[in-house]
Design a protein around this motif. Structure first.
Motif, PDB file in Angstrom:
ATOM      1  N   PHE A 246       0.817  -1.215   0.000  1.00  9.61           N
ATOM      2  CA  PHE A 246       0.000   0.000   0.000  1.00  9.61           C
ATOM      3  C   PHE A 246       0.854   1.270   0.000  1.00  9.61           C
ATOM      4  CE2 PHE A 246      -2.751  -3.300   1.618  1.00  9.61           C
ATOM      5  CZ  PHE A 246      -3.938  -3.060   0.960  1.00  9.61           C
TER       6      PHE A 246
ATOM      7  N   ARG B 196       1.584   3.259  -2.272  1.00  5.48           N
ATOM      8  CA  ARG B 196       1.015   4.352  -3.071  1.00  5.48           C
ATOM      9  C   ARG B 196      -0.421   4.686  -2.672  1.00  5.48           C
ATOM     10  NH1 ARG B 196       3.189   3.017  -9.235  1.00  5.48           N
ATOM     11  NH2 ARG B 196       5.427   3.039  -8.721  1.00  5.48           N
ATOM     12  N   ASN B 197      -0.915   4.027  -1.639  1.00  2.00           N
ATOM     13  CA  ASN B 197      -2.284   4.299  -1.192  1.00  2.00           C
ATOM     14  C   ASN B 197      -2.367   4.075   0.319  1.00  2.00           C
ATOM     15  OD1 ASN B 197      -4.997   4.830  -1.089  1.00  2.00           O
ATOM     16  ND2 ASN B 197      -5.536   3.465  -2.770  1.00  2.00           N
ATOM     17  N   LEU B 198      -1.683   4.930   1.067  1.00  2.00           N
ATOM     18  CA  LEU B 198      -1.552   4.744   2.510  1.00  2.00           C
ATOM     19  C   LEU B 198      -2.894   4.776   3.234  1.00  2.00           C
ATOM     20  CD1 LEU B 198       1.635   6.902   3.216  1.00  2.00           C
ATOM     21  CD2 LEU B 198       1.470   4.419   2.948  1.00  2.00           C
ATOM     22  N   ASP B 199      -3.870   5.498   2.703  1.00  2.00           N
ATOM     23  CA  ASP B 199      -5.163   5.607   3.374  1.00  2.00           C
ATOM     24  C   ASP B 199      -5.883   4.265   3.454  1.00  2.00           C
ATOM     25  OD1 ASP B 199      -4.811   8.276   3.812  1.00  2.00           O
ATOM     26  OD2 ASP B 199      -5.980   8.926   2.078  1.00  2.00           O
ATOM     27  N   LEU B 200      -5.582   3.359   2.515  1.00  2.00           N
ATOM     28  CA  LEU B 200      -6.245   2.055   2.509  1.00  2.00           C
ATOM     29  C   LEU B 200      -5.439   0.991   3.250  1.00  2.00           C
ATOM     30  CD1 LEU B 200      -7.694   1.729  -1.110  1.00  2.00           C
ATOM     31  CD2 LEU B 200      -8.898   2.303   1.004  1.00  2.00           C
ATOM     32  N   ARG B 201      -4.271   1.327   3.708  1.00  2.00           N
ATOM     33  CA  ARG B 201      -3.384   0.353   4.361  1.00  2.00           C
ATOM     34  C   ARG B 201      -4.031  -0.191   5.628  1.00  2.00           C
ATOM     35  NH1 ARG B 201       2.336   2.603   6.338  1.00  2.00           N
ATOM     36  NH2 ARG B 201       0.897   3.878   7.553  1.00  2.00           N
TER      37      ARG B 201
ATOM     38  N   GLU C 215     -16.335   3.220   5.346  1.00  2.00           N
ATOM     39  CA  GLU C 215     -15.351   3.171   4.261  1.00  2.00           C
ATOM     40  C   GLU C 215     -15.123   1.713   3.859  1.00  2.00           C
ATOM     41  OE1 GLU C 215     -11.999   6.179   4.809  1.00  2.00           O
ATOM     42  OE2 GLU C 215     -12.703   5.969   6.868  1.00  2.00           O
TER      43      GLU C 215
ATOM     44  N   GLN D  27     -14.183   0.322   1.348  1.00  2.00           N
ATOM     45  CA  GLN D  27     -12.974   0.042   0.577  1.00  2.00           C
ATOM     46  C   GLN D  27     -11.826  -0.394   1.487  1.00  2.00           C
ATOM     47  OE1 GLN D  27     -14.477   2.951   0.952  1.00  2.00           O
ATOM     48  NE2 GLN D  27     -13.037   4.690   1.007  1.00  2.00           N
ATOM     49  N   LYS D  28     -11.889  -0.028   2.778  1.00  2.00           N
ATOM     50  CA  LYS D  28     -10.850  -0.463   3.710  1.00  2.00           C
ATOM     51  C   LYS D  28     -11.000  -1.941   4.047  1.00  2.00           C
ATOM     52  CE  LYS D  28      -9.606   3.979   5.704  1.00  2.00           C
ATOM     53  NZ  LYS D  28      -9.382   4.779   6.914  1.00  2.00           N
TER      54      LYS D  28
ATOM     55  N   ALA E 195      -9.697  -3.687   1.044  1.00  2.00           N
ATOM     56  CA  ALA E 195      -8.231  -3.624   1.022  1.00  2.00           C
ATOM     57  C   ALA E 195      -7.625  -4.663   1.953  1.00  2.00           C
ATOM     58  CB  ALA E 195      -7.761  -2.224   1.410  1.00  2.00           C
TER      59      ALA E 195
END
Length: 408
Positions: free
Chosen positions: A250, A252-257, A318, A320-321, A324
């Motif tokens: 993750f 490049r997409n820390l918010d979804l980590r 959220e 999407q989390k 993820a």
């Protein structure tokens, strides 16, 4: 296919050695929060009468911290200042935070620290000199034992961890500026005690083994002389590996980590006192989604020391989390299964490079082979010892988990 068990274990051990935080970093962190504690207890301190206790929390306390990717990145040392003789009836969250902030700023100035004190939502942040390579988050807190025990007893829930419960400040909550009994809750001591209980047998066995080795080498030491951070269990090692795999997946997409507390909690639930890193890692990957409850509307990952807290609370708003997390779990299963089936150290590194990182995997191989091309290409049996076991086989991560069993 077969997994060369000694070889995959050796490779995972080498990965952990590369991920481990050096002893001097743990010592540095301990000195830092001990120094702050001494400052808060000095005669001129404005909070001394409230009996401040400073202690570490988070990955440094649990022994699951990992090195930053580069020397330019910093270690994040999380600490708590618990004012044990103060209550929520005495101060608002804001008043407590400002009061402690004054002392932290004075400490900063007295130590001639260059970088200014920063304020976070829940904490004050002390940035140490560049050479120190770490910053310390300081969370103000007061005891919450009595209220937490009442809440738990009213629901006939387990109260064993309530004695270390605390209330903390958070400037984002509506009652931050008013007197209220309703503060954000936390229990880092309770959580670390629960985590320790999940690995207690292996931890004590390894600690005794280290002491015995020291005695054979004529080094006199007792159990009390050996800091906990010098003992690494398979559970801690597996979590470290999974955290780095997560970080790179993750990047490049820390918010979804997936957050570390979720990985750590599910891993600890899944661990069954395996004596090897490979045994622990594959058991965790196989079982960790079984400890997520789905009630038809939301996912629940309960804080084992506070059943009112859901570590996956953000997944509902959220989704999407949640996606993820299960995507990461499937990828981790695939990557480590491929590594387990590989016949050489280099092939293991190749299987893990995309998520563990090329540089880390290369250093692990070099640690095992001394940089020898011949050993890099050697078969698993000759490089890591004889003996094979069946390679792990994981089902796809279940998106609708059932109620977990075995909660401690």
């Amino acid at each position: 296919m077969n997994m060369h068990v000694n070889t995959i274990e050796a490779f995972l051990e080498a990965l952990v050695k590369e991920l481990e935080v050096p002893d001097h970093r743990y010592e540095q962190a301990e000195k830092s929060y001990s120094s702050l504690g001494e400052w808060l207890h000095r005669p001129e301190s404005t909070v001394r009468r409230y009996d401040p206790q400073v202690y570490c929390q988070g990955s440094f306390r649990l022994g699951t911290a990992i090195r930053p990717h580069t020397e330019a990145e910093e270690y994040d040392v999380d600490s708590v200042v618990e004012l044990r003789l103060l209550t929520k009836r005495d101060k608002t969250q804001q008043e407590l935070k400002v009061m402690l902030g004054i002392e932290i700023t004075a400490y900063h100035d007295a130590r001639a620290m260059v970088k200014p004190v920063r304020e976070g939502n829940r904490c004050w942040i002390l940035d140490y000199a560049d050479g120190a390579q770490f910053h310390m988050d300081v969370v103000p807190a007061v005891p919450n034992t009595e209220q937490q025990r009442i809440l738990l007893e009213a629901r006939m829930l387990d109260t064993r961890w309530a004695s270390t419960a605390i209330s903390i400040t958070d400037r984002r909550v509506p009652n931050y500026r008013i007197l209220s009994e309703d503060w954000p809750r936390s229990n880092p001591k309770g959580y670390s005690n629960w985590f320790a209980s999940r690995q207690a047998m292996v931890f004590e066995r390894r600690k005794r083994a280290i002491l015995e080795t020291m005695r054979r080498e004529s080094v006199r030491a007792s159990v009390e002389d050996l800091p906990d951070f010098k003992v690494k269990t398979p559970l801690q090692s597996a979590i470290m590996i999974l955290k780095r795999h997560r970080d790179n997946m993750f990047a490049r997409n820390l918010d979804l980590r997936p957050i570390s507390i979720i990985i750590t909690t599910l891993a600890a639930h899944s661990y069954e006192n395996q004596d090897t890193i490979s045994g622990a890692l594959f058991a965790i990957l196989d079982r960790m989604d079984q400890f997520i409850v789905y009630d038809g509307r939301k996912h629940i990952i309960t804080n084992p020391t506070d059943p009112f807290e859901n570590f996956a609370d953000k997944w509902e708003k959220e989704p999407q989390k949640a996606e993820a997390f299960f995507d990461w779990l499937r990828q981790a299963r695939a990557d480590f299964q491929a590594a387990a089936q590989a016949g050489t150290f280099q092939q293991m590194a190749d299987a893990l490079n995309p998520r563990m990182g090329y540089a880390l995997s290369r250093r692990a191989v070099d640690r095992l082979t001394g940089g020898s091309r011949l050993l890099r290409a050697a078969t698993g049996a000759s490089a890591g010892g004889a003996g094979t076991v069946s390679a792990p086989s994981f089902a796809n991560a279940d998106r609708r988990p059932t109620k977990p069993q075995g909660y401690a």
